[in-house]
Motif scaffolding. Structure first.
Motif, PDB file in Angstrom:
ATOM      1  N   TYR A  21      25.366  46.129  -3.337  1.00  0.00           N
ATOM      2  CA  TYR A  21      26.287  46.846  -4.230  1.00  0.00           C
ATOM      3  C   TYR A  21      26.861  45.888  -5.277  1.00  0.00           C
ATOM      4  CZ  TYR A  21      26.771  51.528  -2.179  1.00  0.00           C
ATOM      5  OH  TYR A  21      26.564  52.829  -1.779  1.00  0.00           O
ATOM      6  N   GLU A  45      41.797  51.708  -7.852  1.00  0.00           N
ATOM      7  CA  GLU A  45      40.569  52.295  -7.310  1.00  0.00           C
ATOM      8  C   GLU A  45      40.816  52.632  -5.845  1.00  0.00           C
ATOM      9  OE1 GLU A  45      37.002  49.887  -7.562  1.00  0.00           O
ATOM     10  OE2 GLU A  45      35.754  51.591  -6.956  1.00  0.00           O
ATOM     11  N   CYS A  48      37.482  51.688  -2.587  1.00  0.00           N
ATOM     12  CA  CYS A  48      36.755  50.820  -3.538  1.00  0.00           C
ATOM     13  C   CYS A  48      35.444  50.279  -2.992  1.00  0.00           C
ATOM     14  CB  CYS A  48      37.638  49.668  -3.974  1.00  0.00           C
ATOM     15  SG  CYS A  48      37.983  48.472  -2.641  1.00  0.00           S
ATOM     16  N   GLY A  49      35.235  50.289  -1.665  1.00  0.00           N
ATOM     17  CA  GLY A  49      33.990  49.755  -1.109  1.00  0.00           C
ATOM     18  C   GLY A  49      33.744  48.336  -1.580  1.00  0.00           C
ATOM     19  N   SER A  50      32.714  48.133  -2.390  1.00  0.00           N
ATOM     20  CA  SER A  50      32.379  46.797  -2.895  1.00  0.00           C
ATOM     21  C   SER A  50      33.385  46.302  -3.937  1.00  0.00           C
ATOM     22  CB  SER A  50      30.999  46.830  -3.553  1.00  0.00           C
ATOM     23  OG  SER A  50      31.052  47.646  -4.707  1.00  0.00           O
ATOM     24  N   SER A  51      34.115  47.193  -4.541  1.00  0.00           N
ATOM     25  CA  SER A  51      35.110  46.916  -5.602  1.00  0.00           C
ATOM     26  C   SER A  51      34.477  46.399  -6.889  1.00  0.00           C
ATOM     27  CB  SER A  51      36.219  45.975  -5.122  1.00  0.00           C
ATOM     28  OG  SER A  51      35.800  44.628  -5.067  1.00  0.00           O
ATOM     29  N   ASP A  68      41.064  50.151  -0.117  1.00  0.00           N
ATOM     30  CA  ASP A  68      40.143  50.817   0.823  1.00  0.00           C
ATOM     31  C   ASP A  68      40.800  50.747   2.197  1.00  0.00           C
ATOM     32  OD1 ASP A  68      36.792  51.359   0.633  1.00  0.00           O
ATOM     33  OD2 ASP A  68      37.654  51.189   2.649  1.00  0.00           O
ATOM     34  N   PHE A  69      40.439  51.690   3.101  1.00  0.00           N
ATOM     35  CA  PHE A  69      41.057  51.631   4.438  1.00  0.00           C
ATOM     36  C   PHE A  69      40.326  50.676   5.375  1.00  0.00           C
ATOM     37  CE2 PHE A  69      39.065  55.515   6.916  1.00  0.00           C
ATOM     38  CZ  PHE A  69      37.783  55.090   6.580  1.00  0.00           C
ATOM     39  N   ALA A  92      44.421  50.409   2.176  1.00  0.00           N
ATOM     40  CA  ALA A  92      45.135  51.671   1.945  1.00  0.00           C
ATOM     41  C   ALA A  92      44.316  52.870   2.405  1.00  0.00           C
ATOM     42  CB  ALA A  92      45.451  51.826   0.458  1.00  0.00           C
ATOM     43  N   ASP A  93      44.953  53.717   3.209  1.00  0.00           N
ATOM     44  CA  ASP A  93      44.340  54.993   3.569  1.00  0.00           C
ATOM     45  C   ASP A  93      44.661  55.979   2.442  1.00  0.00           C
ATOM     46  OD1 ASP A  93      43.703  57.511   4.534  1.00  0.00           O
ATOM     47  OD2 ASP A  93      44.234  56.991   6.589  1.00  0.00           O
ATOM     48  N   PHE A  95      44.887  59.026   2.267  1.00  0.00           N
ATOM     49  CA  PHE A  95      45.770  60.158   2.593  1.00  0.00           C
ATOM     50  C   PHE A  95      47.246  59.755   2.530  1.00  0.00           C
ATOM     51  CE2 PHE A  95      41.850  61.642   4.609  1.00  0.00           C
ATOM     52  CZ  PHE A  95      41.829  62.971   4.215  1.00  0.00           C
ATOM     53  N   GLY A 111      32.251  58.375  -5.562  1.00  0.00           N
ATOM     54  CA  GLY A 111      31.537  58.565  -4.299  1.00  0.00           C
ATOM     55  C   GLY A 111      32.494  58.544  -3.120  1.00  0.00           C
ATOM     56  N   PHE A 112      33.572  59.313  -3.205  1.00  0.00           N
ATOM     57  CA  PHE A 112      34.541  59.355  -2.107  1.00  0.00           C
ATOM     58  C   PHE A 112      34.759  60.789  -1.597  1.00  0.00           C
ATOM     59  CE2 PHE A 112      39.219  59.349  -0.886  1.00  0.00           C
ATOM     60  CZ  PHE A 112      38.964  58.922   0.399  1.00  0.00           C
ATOM     61  N   TYR A 115      32.553  62.734   1.117  1.00  0.00           N
ATOM     62  CA  TYR A 115      32.583  62.607   2.583  1.00  0.00           C
ATOM     63  C   TYR A 115      33.494  63.639   3.232  1.00  0.00           C
ATOM     64  CZ  TYR A 115      30.218  58.381   1.384  1.00  0.00           C
ATOM     65  OH  TYR A 115      29.304  57.518   0.858  1.00  0.00           O
TER      66      TYR A 115
HETATM   67  C1  LIG Z   1      30.487  55.034  -0.815  1.00  0.00           C
HETATM   68  S1  LIG Z   1      31.843  54.043  -0.508  1.00  0.00           S
HETATM   69  C2  LIG Z   1      32.480  53.809  -2.117  1.00  0.00           C
HETATM   70  C3  LIG Z   1      31.649  52.875  -2.919  1.00  0.00           C
HETATM   71  C4  LIG Z   1      32.371  52.261  -4.080  1.00  0.00           C
HETATM   72  N1  LIG Z   1      32.682  53.244  -5.085  1.00  0.00           N
HETATM   73  C5  LIG Z   1      31.553  51.116  -4.654  1.00  0.00           C
HETATM   74  O1  LIG Z   1      31.225  51.159  -5.859  1.00  0.00           O
HETATM   75  O2  LIG Z   1      31.257  50.177  -3.932  1.00  0.00           O
HETATM   76  C6  LIG Z   1      33.070  54.995   0.253  1.00  0.00           C
HETATM   77  C7  LIG Z   1      34.292  54.189   0.689  1.00  0.00           C
HETATM   78  O3  LIG Z   1      35.275  55.104   1.152  1.00  0.00           O
HETATM   79  C8  LIG Z   1      36.099  54.398   2.063  1.00  0.00           C
HETATM   80  N2  LIG Z   1      36.931  55.380   2.784  1.00  0.00           N
HETATM   81  C9  LIG Z   1      36.535  56.402   3.594  1.00  0.00           C
HETATM   82  N3  LIG Z   1      37.605  57.095   4.032  1.00  0.00           N
HETATM   83  C10 LIG Z   1      38.703  56.511   3.475  1.00  0.00           C
HETATM   84  C11 LIG Z   1      40.095  56.779   3.513  1.00  0.00           C
HETATM   85  N4  LIG Z   1      40.612  57.787   4.243  1.00  0.00           N
HETATM   86  N5  LIG Z   1      40.939  55.990   2.797  1.00  0.00           N
HETATM   87  C12 LIG Z   1      40.461  54.967   2.059  1.00  0.00           C
HETATM   88  N6  LIG Z   1      39.148  54.648   1.982  1.00  0.00           N
HETATM   89  C13 LIG Z   1      38.282  55.423   2.674  1.00  0.00           C
HETATM   90  C14 LIG Z   1      35.096  53.656   2.920  1.00  0.00           C
HETATM   91  O4  LIG Z   1      35.673  52.572   3.621  1.00  0.00           O
HETATM   92  C15 LIG Z   1      34.065  53.216   1.848  1.00  0.00           C
HETATM   93  O5  LIG Z   1      34.316  51.898   1.438  1.00  0.00           O
END
Ligand SMILES: C[S@@+](CC[C@H](N)C(=O)[O-])C[C@H]1O[C@@H](n2cnc3c(N)ncnc32)[C@H](O)[C@@H]1O
Length: 248
Positions: A21, A45, A48-51, A68-69, A92-93, A95, A111-112, A115
């Motif tokens: 990523y 963000e 952020c995943g990879s940030s 990110d959580f 950070a969660d 929610f 991409g959040f 899910y």
């Molecule tokens: C597909 S990844 C996002 C990829 C990111 N946009 C990137 O460019 O790398 C989805 C992310 O959502 C985070 N995630 C899932 N549920 C979450 C929540 N309740 N609060 C914060 N982050 C959450 C996961 O840890 C994961 O890093």
């Protein structure tokens, strides 16, 4: 609850995927810079995943917070990129964000929402996103009108649960937003993502590293790519970008 909403799933997934990523282009960052330029100075963000996009925006001079959580991934990123000026990391969660009301000009994720199959979750997440936002919300999700992409993901999800996602229809997304009583001034739906058969995205990182690319040429290129995205048919478009301007 789907395992894609589970922190342990992501801790393991990022061990496998993060380097790839980080090597790919920060196309959401490009998109944000082209779309909002000097209308914003601070960004958050979520998920952020990879940030990679927060890193790009920080380097471009925006005060960027990546959250990110998944605390292990955040610790890794903090260790690797925490020295960058303008960049902060925060566990950070989504929610229950640990920020005051109206803290950031722009709050975005890419991409959040894909899910969360349950609309109530999407509503709760959006309300929380709105709370900490001063001006703009940006949401990027996968496009259900691209049936080729939907079936590719279905196949891939047999091997890797990462691809087991919800796709959205552009109209469904807009309706979802208007169903909530957000303080909205304007909603704009845009096209985003790989530029189909020309594969523009895959060349971008190489193009931007060429020695003659100065900020003037970069701006022209970014505008051109942004316009190219918009000329695609919805059926060929990878993602939906939804920009909400708030009336606060
Ligand atoms: C597909 S990844 C996002 C990829 C990111 N946009 C990137 O460019 O790398 C989805 C992310 O959502 C985070 N995630 C899932 N549920 C979450 C929540 N309740 N609060 C914060 N982050 C959450 C996961 O840890 C994961 O890093």
């Amino acid at each position: 609850m789907s395992q894609l909403q589970n922190k342990n799933f992501w801790e393991e997934a990022w061990l496998k995927h993060i380097e790839n990523y980080l090597k790919t282009i920060p196309r959401t960052g490009f998109f944000i810079k082209t779309l909002l330029r000097n209308k914003i100075s601070s960004t958050l963000e979520i998920a952020c995943g990879s940030s990679r996009d927060s890193i790009y925006l920080a380097n471009e001079g925006y005060k960027s917070t990546a959250s990110d959580f998944d605390d292990k991934t955040i610790a890794y990123l903090q260790h690797r990129f925490g020295h960058l000026e303008n960049l902060n990391y925060q566990i950070a969660d989504a929610f229950n964000l640990p920020f005051d009301d109206n803290s950031f000009d722009l709050v975005y994720h890419n991409g959040f929402f894909i899910y969360f199959h349950n609309n109530q979750d999407v509503f709760d997440l959006l309300k929380e996103q709105e709370r900490v936002t001063r001006k703009y919300i940006l949401i990027l999700v996968h496009n259900r009108l691209n049936s080729k992409l939907v079936s590719e993901f279905k196949k891939l999800s047999n091997e890797d649960k990462l691809y087991d996602i919800r796709f959205f229809d552009p109209i469904e997304l807009e309706e979802l937003i208007f169903n909530l009583s957000l303080k909205i001034k304007k909603v704009i739906i845009l096209k985003f993502g790989s530029f189909g058969r020309f594969g523009v995205d895959s060349y971008l990182s190489k193009i931007f590293k060429l020695p003659f690319i100065n900020s003037f040429i970069e701006t022209i290129l970014l505008n051109l790519i942004f316009k190219l995205y918009q000329t695609q048919m919805w059926e060929d478009t990878e993602r939906i970008a939804c920009l909400i301007e708030l009336d606060k």
